[in-house]
Design a protein around this motif. Structure first.
Motif, short mmCIF file in Angstrom:
data_model
loop_
_atom_site.label_atom_id
_atom_site.label_comp_id
_atom_site.label_asym_id
_atom_site.label_seq_id
_atom_site.Cartn_x
_atom_site.Cartn_y
_atom_site.Cartn_z
N TYR A 1 37.33 -4.78 41.99
CA TYR A 1 37.95 -5.18 40.72
C TYR A 1 37.02 -5.97 39.81
CZ TYR A 1 42.33 -3.42 42.47
OH TYR A 1 43.30 -2.59 42.92
N ASN A 33 44.68 -3.46 54.88
CA ASN A 33 44.23 -3.63 53.50
C ASN A 33 43.76 -5.06 53.27
OD1 ASN A 33 44.10 -2.67 50.62
ND2 ASN A 33 45.41 -4.48 50.38
N GLU A 34 42.54 -5.21 52.81
CA GLU A 34 41.99 -6.47 52.31
C GLU A 34 42.30 -7.68 53.20
OE1 GLU A 34 43.19 -6.99 48.23
OE2 GLU A 34 41.85 -5.38 47.57
N TRP A 47 52.64 -8.37 43.35
CA TRP A 47 52.65 -9.53 44.24
C TRP A 47 53.06 -10.81 43.50
CZ3 TRP A 47 53.04 -7.15 48.58
CH2 TRP A 47 52.30 -5.99 48.82
N GLN A 107 55.06 -2.45 46.84
CA GLN A 107 54.89 -2.53 45.39
C GLN A 107 55.62 -1.43 44.63
OE1 GLN A 107 50.41 -3.23 46.09
NE2 GLN A 107 50.79 -4.32 44.19
N HIS A 163 49.55 -3.23 54.66
CA HIS A 163 49.16 -3.62 53.31
C HIS A 163 49.94 -4.88 52.94
CE1 HIS A 163 47.38 -2.13 49.31
NE2 HIS A 163 47.88 -3.32 49.06
N PHE A 164 49.51 -5.99 53.44
CA PHE A 164 50.00 -7.35 53.14
C PHE A 164 51.37 -7.71 53.72
CE2 PHE A 164 47.45 -7.28 48.86
CZ PHE A 164 46.28 -7.53 49.53
N ASN A 176 37.56 -1.71 47.86
CA ASN A 176 38.45 -2.07 46.75
C ASN A 176 37.62 -2.93 45.81
OD1 ASN A 176 40.41 -0.91 48.35
ND2 ASN A 176 41.70 -2.73 48.48
N TRP A 223 43.56 2.41 41.38
CA TRP A 223 44.74 1.56 41.47
C TRP A 223 45.27 1.37 40.07
CZ3 TRP A 223 47.48 -0.14 45.60
CH2 TRP A 223 48.58 -0.96 45.27
N GLU A 280 40.42 1.43 46.08
CA GLU A 280 41.09 0.86 44.91
C GLU A 280 40.05 0.49 43.86
OE1 GLU A 280 43.72 -2.52 45.53
OE2 GLU A 280 44.47 -1.67 47.40
N HIS A 293 38.13 -5.58 50.22
CA HIS A 293 37.94 -6.03 48.83
C HIS A 293 36.58 -6.72 48.75
CE1 HIS A 293 39.97 -7.82 45.08
NE2 HIS A 293 38.71 -8.21 45.04
C1 FCB Z 1 44.53 -5.54 45.43
C2 FCB Z 1 45.70 -5.12 46.30
C3 FCB Z 1 46.65 -4.19 45.63
C4 FCB Z 1 46.90 -4.53 44.19
C5 FCB Z 1 45.60 -4.77 43.46
C6 FCB Z 1 45.75 -5.11 42.00
O1 FCB Z 1 44.00 -6.75 45.88
O2 FCB Z 1 45.22 -4.50 47.47
O3 FCB Z 1 47.84 -4.17 46.39
O4 FCB Z 1 47.76 -5.58 44.10
O5 FCB Z 1 44.86 -5.77 44.09
#
Ligand code: FCB
Length: 433
Positions: free
Chosen positions: A283, A162-163, A386, A24, A118-119, A281, A378, A340, A221
């Motif tokens: 959100y 990651n996630e 992404w 990223q 990480h993805f 993580n 984050w 995050e 997440h």
């Molecule tokens: C998470 C990701 C991170 C970023 C945030 C907004 O799911 O781990 O890379 O894209 O969302």
């Protein structure tokens, strides 16, 4: 410098920082499956990662800025496709680069939190099915061993993956991320292999790290799932299914070393005591409802509450969610790092209040005994988000994608005050909430 109000001070050794991921921010990660995906025009706003923030070359200035903003920790990811560009060949220059990165963080007193996956997957791995086949576990282990040998002296906190659930859901259920498939069978298989990969990596890190204080975790997440129509038992049921799949099954498989339904059965090889810390993580929250249009989701649909405030990504802003999830994680009695938490917000209008309100809820959980040891926002910089592209801006620092100039946003200055004080003060709370 003023001090935080005693009632809003965080623990003394709290980690205050930000998080990023290689693809990223670095730029020119041409050798992974995300780059290839971008070339096929899958990105919603038509942008590509290209040079991203050119952080690969500008990491020194970027970290100096973070240190000047009083941060004391930074989460980043290693780009597997740079370190191991072809199977079994490890690139000395890439390894040298990441040593420079980690040494620079240490020199600036920024505690590194290092994610191994990480993805993104190297192209050679994705051409063999990446996490779809069990061979990935040996491949991942070989890379992890090399990374621990190369950087182990500099890294206390390792994040294996990651996630996992987001990776698998986006790539194998929704088909929106590479490899763009829709298959419940593959979804379960990928997560099964990630659980195995996590366990293998954990054993390798513990065996090979030269540090006695090494800590291994996963960045998981978690979302809140609430019934959309609380009077309907079926909506409660859908919320519980969402929670079981999304929040619990993978985490508990890793934590207990026992596969949880539907990702396998029996003990996870090498899985015993699989987490030294839990990375959260956080959100947003989803509403859950029974909906016959979604047989693939077991007739459940998950969506942001239509009437609540939302971010530019369309996600509900729900600060109490982080408190609820920390209380959930608290039962496992492991240290927790918030790996995050952040908000898509083009003009930095939402971020200051977002920061304060989430930190208040984290503080509430800490007061009630949950062992939260750090907060990594984050993100440090606006970056390539992404499948959404550059449109979504998550940074505390603005990046002008034409000139690559960095400008600290008001939220970045606010966070700097919080980091310097080690907590909040009543004035901030009054100003922003
Ligand atoms: C998470 C990701 C991170 C970023 C945030 C907004 O799911 O781990 O890379 O894209 O969302």
């Amino acid at each position: 410098m003023t001090a935080a109000d005693p009632s809003l001070a965080f623990p003394a050794k709290f980690l205050w920082g930000t998080a990023t991921a290689s693809h990223q921010v670095e730029g020119n990660n041409t050798n992974n499956d995300w780059w290839a995906w971008e070339q096929q025009d899958h990105i919603r706003d038509g942008t590509r990662s290209d040079l991203a923030c050119d952080h690969y070359h500008r990491f020194r200035e970027d970290f100096e800025l973070l240190a000047a903003l009083h941060q004391n920790a930074h989460r980043l990811s290693l780009e597997w496709s740079r370190i191991e560009p072809t199977p079994g060949y490890f690139d000395r220059e890439a390894i040298r680069h990441y040593r420079d990165v980690l040494e620079w963080l240490r020199r600036l007193n920024l505690e590194p939190v290092v994610t191994l996956h990480h993805f993104t997957n190297p192209l050679w791995l994705s051409s063999k099915g990446a996490w779809e086949t069990v061979e990935v576990v040996d491949a991942f282990g070989r890379y992890v061993a090399r990374a621990v040998d190369a950087f182990g002296d500099l890294v206390r906190y390792w994040v294996t993956i990651n996630e996992p659930v987001v990776y698998a859901t986006k790539g194998y259920l929704e088909g929106l991320w590479p490899p763009g498939k829709r298959s419940l069978r593959l979804l379960a298989q990928v997560l099964h292999n990630m659980i195995l990969g996590h366990a293998r990596a954990t054993r390798i890190i513990r065996d090979r790290s030269p540090r006695t204080d090494v800590q291994v975790g996963v960045a998981h997440h978690l979302r809140v799932f609430d019934p959309y129509r609380p009077i309907l038992p079926v909506d409660h049921f859908v919320a519980r299914v969402g929670e079981a799949f999304f929040n619990r099954a993978v985490l508990l498989s890793m934590l207990k070393g026992q596969f949880q339904f539907p990702f396998g059965r029996g003990p996870v090889p090498d899985g015993h005591d699989g987490l030294d810390f839990i990375g959260l993580n956080y959100y947003s929250r989803d509403m859950a409802a029974l909906d016959f249009r979604y047989p693939r989701n077991y007739f459940g649909s998950f969506f942001p509450h239509p009437d609540r405030p939302k971010t530019a990504a369309g996600w509900e802003i729900y600060p109490e969610g982080i408190y609820r999830l920390l209380k959930f994680l608290g039962q496992f009695d492991k240290p927790i790092l918030i790996t995050e938490n952040g908000v898509a917000d083009e003009r930095d209008e939402l971020r200051p209040a977002f920061l304060i309100s989430h930190l208040q809820q984290i503080h509430r959980a800490i007061r009630e005994g949950v062992r939260v040891e750090g907060y990594l926002h984050w993100s440090a910089l606006d970056n390539f988000e992404w499948a959404e592209g550059r449109r979504l801006r998550f940074g505390l620092i603005h990046v002008d994608y034409d000139t690559l100039e960095r400008t600290v946003k008001p939220s970045g200055e606010l966070y700097a005050k919080i980091c310097a004080m080690g907590g909040l003060d009543a004035g901030m709370i009054a100003a922003y909430t």
